[in-house]
Design a protein around this motif. Structure first.
Motif, short mmCIF file in Angstrom:
data_model
loop_
_atom_site.label_atom_id
_atom_site.label_comp_id
_atom_site.label_asym_id
_atom_site.label_seq_id
_atom_site.Cartn_x
_atom_site.Cartn_y
_atom_site.Cartn_z
N ARG A 196 0.84 -1.20 0.00
CA ARG A 196 0.00 0.00 0.00
C ARG A 196 0.87 1.25 0.00
N PRO A 197 0.35 2.38 -0.47
CA PRO A 197 -0.92 2.52 -1.19
C PRO A 197 -0.76 2.04 -2.64
N VAL A 198 -1.84 1.54 -3.19
CA VAL A 198 -1.79 1.12 -4.59
C VAL A 198 -1.63 2.35 -5.48
N GLN A 199 -0.68 2.26 -6.39
CA GLN A 199 -0.45 3.35 -7.33
C GLN A 199 -0.58 2.81 -8.75
N ILE A 200 -1.59 3.28 -9.46
CA ILE A 200 -1.81 2.88 -10.84
C ILE A 200 -0.96 3.77 -11.73
N PRO A 201 -0.11 3.20 -12.58
CA PRO A 201 0.82 4.03 -13.36
C PRO A 201 0.11 4.87 -14.41
N THR A 202 0.67 6.02 -14.68
CA THR A 202 0.16 6.87 -15.76
C THR A 202 0.93 6.64 -17.04
N THR A 203 2.09 5.97 -16.93
CA THR A 203 2.88 5.64 -18.12
C THR A 203 2.42 4.30 -18.67
N PRO A 204 2.72 4.02 -19.95
CA PRO A 204 2.30 2.74 -20.53
C PRO A 204 2.86 1.55 -19.77
N ARG A 205 2.09 0.47 -19.74
CA ARG A 205 2.54 -0.77 -19.12
C ARG A 205 3.53 -1.49 -20.04
N GLU A 206 4.34 -2.35 -19.45
CA GLU A 206 5.22 -3.20 -20.25
C GLU A 206 4.44 -4.39 -20.81
N ARG A 207 4.92 -4.91 -21.92
CA ARG A 207 4.30 -6.12 -22.49
C ARG A 207 4.80 -7.33 -21.70
N THR A 208 4.26 -7.47 -20.52
CA THR A 208 4.69 -8.53 -19.61
C THR A 208 3.47 -9.26 -19.07
N ILE A 209 3.55 -10.59 -19.09
CA ILE A 209 2.56 -11.45 -18.44
C ILE A 209 3.22 -12.01 -17.19
N LEU A 210 2.64 -11.70 -16.05
CA LEU A 210 3.17 -12.14 -14.77
C LEU A 210 2.40 -13.38 -14.32
N VAL A 211 3.13 -14.48 -14.14
CA VAL A 211 2.52 -15.76 -13.80
C VAL A 211 2.88 -16.12 -12.36
N TYR A 212 1.88 -16.54 -11.58
CA TYR A 212 2.17 -17.05 -10.24
C TYR A 212 2.52 -18.52 -10.40
N ALA A 213 3.81 -18.83 -10.16
CA ALA A 213 4.34 -20.16 -10.49
C ALA A 213 4.89 -20.82 -9.24
N ARG A 214 4.13 -21.77 -8.69
CA ARG A 214 4.57 -22.53 -7.51
C ARG A 214 4.50 -24.02 -7.85
N PRO A 215 5.58 -24.58 -8.36
CA PRO A 215 5.56 -25.99 -8.76
C PRO A 215 5.22 -26.95 -7.63
N SER A 216 5.51 -26.58 -6.38
CA SER A 216 5.30 -27.50 -5.26
C SER A 216 3.86 -27.53 -4.77
N VAL A 217 3.01 -26.66 -5.29
CA VAL A 217 1.63 -26.56 -4.81
C VAL A 217 0.68 -26.96 -5.94
#
Length: 367
Positions: free
Chosen positions: A180-201
């Protein structure tokens, strides 16, 4: 409190929430212990608890009022237990151990005590129908213990399974204070896909995520322009064919926050009734967030930028990825979603205060 581990590789949202709850109760107890059942704490983990002292299991001479006891190597060893000890469980195997200890207290002629059972998922579902799932189910004693549920979604699922705790409290999830606090960017986002990766679960379904990514990549040539990053446990790269899933492991909260602000799309599955924190965190920071429905859980009702898949399948994941890549490309990577409004993001803590009030009332009556 019985906890599996406090080491960094095991210290995710569930363990952190349990510790916060434990600390909220310390004002009632001049002496307390965190008993670790699965892993011996390393020095870096102990630094998170400067007010606690590490104690060897079996040491009944330790006088520190706040202790961390490593009880993972327990063959031929014992844990000192007195008539006044009360138990907080945080997972089914810790509940099984605590219930056994409470039964032993009663056998000594002391007052039998119920548990404070912090329930963070429907844990029989972690296994096939088996000995483990049977024992996990046996730890749910709705007439005896206090069930403290992490989210009303999970509590409602238990009720649907015919498990209604006579004494209960519900804690709704809230964004970690360090995010916190959440800040939403005013600049363009990156071309990125964020994956939650937990092989053990298994319930985080990394193999299914990989198949969905691979299916999308073979059908969408734009995959060459997008980076796919795996956060959580994955610390190596996975070659998915049309592109590579780069494993960047567990991040500090500051680094994680920066990734949430810069990335455009999040992909995080949870094949259980608990919502889990990553998809909520991704959505809170204005990312397009792909996750799955499960029974009564539909996070699309919480955030408009959550794509809640009715069926978690490779084709459904691929279709959602293509849809969200289209959305961001049309917007030229400018922010697509308004700042989310939900108690998870901007809650004032009333839910937790109410839950703590119910817990303390139960303690007065039962402990």
């Amino acid at each position: 409190m019985l906890l599996p581990s406090i080491n960094p590789e095991h210290y995710f949202g569930g363990a952190d929430t349990a510790v916060k709850l434990y600390r909220e109760l310390l004002d009632r107890f001049p002496r307390s212990r965190i008993v670790l059942l699965d892993s011996h704490p390393r020095e870096e983990a102990l630094q998170r608890f400067p007010d606690h002292v590490a104690v060897d299991c079996g040491d009944d001479t330790a006088t520190a009022p706040r202790q961390i006891v490593a009880f993972n190597q327990r063959y031929g060893r014992t844990l000192p237990v007195g008539s006044g000890d009360r138990w907080m469980a945080t997972a089914w195997w810790t509940a099984y151990a605590a219930q056994s200890a409470a039964a032993w207290q009663q056998e000594q002629g002391w007052r039998g005590t119920p548990l404070l059972y912090f329930i963070q998922d429907f844990e029989p579902g972690f296994y096939p129908w088996s000995s483990q799932s049977a024992v996990a189910s046996s730890t749910y004693r709705p007439q005896a213990d206090l069930g403290v549920f992490n989210t009303s979604l999970l509590r409602d699922y238990f009720v649907a399974q015919g498990i209604s705790y006579r004494s209960q409290a519900v804690i709704e999830p809230a964004l970690n204070a360090s995010l916190r606090p959440v800040q939403i960017p005013t600049t363009p986002r990156e071309r990125t896909i964020l994956v939650y990766a937990r092989p053990s679960v298994p319930r985080n379904a990394l193999p299914l995520i990989c198949e969905g990514l691979r299916t999308w990549g073979w059908k969408d040539a734009r995959c060459r322009d997008w980076r796919v990053l795996g956060v959580g446990e994955l610390d190596r790269d996975l070659d998915l064919g049309p592109f590579v899933l780069h494993g960047i492991g567990k991040l500090s909260l500051q680094d994680y926050r920066e990734r949430l602000q810069r990335s455009a799309i999040g992909l995080s599955l949870m094949l259980s009734p608990h919502p889990s924190y990553p998809p909520l965190e991704m959505a809170a920071f204005g990312m397009s967030t792909i996750t799955n429905r499960f029974a009564n859980k539909d996070l699309g009702q919480w955030f408009e930028n959550v794509i809640s898949l009715e069926q978690a399948s490779p084709d459904a994941i691929a279709a959602a990825l293509r849809q969200e890549v289209d959305r961001w490309e049309r917007a030229q990577m400018a922010q697509c979603w308004p700042a989310p409004r939900h108690a998870f993001v901007d809650g004032d803590g009333q839910s937790q205060s109410a839950a703590l009030g119910r817990m303390r009332a139960w303690m007065d009556e039962s402990w």
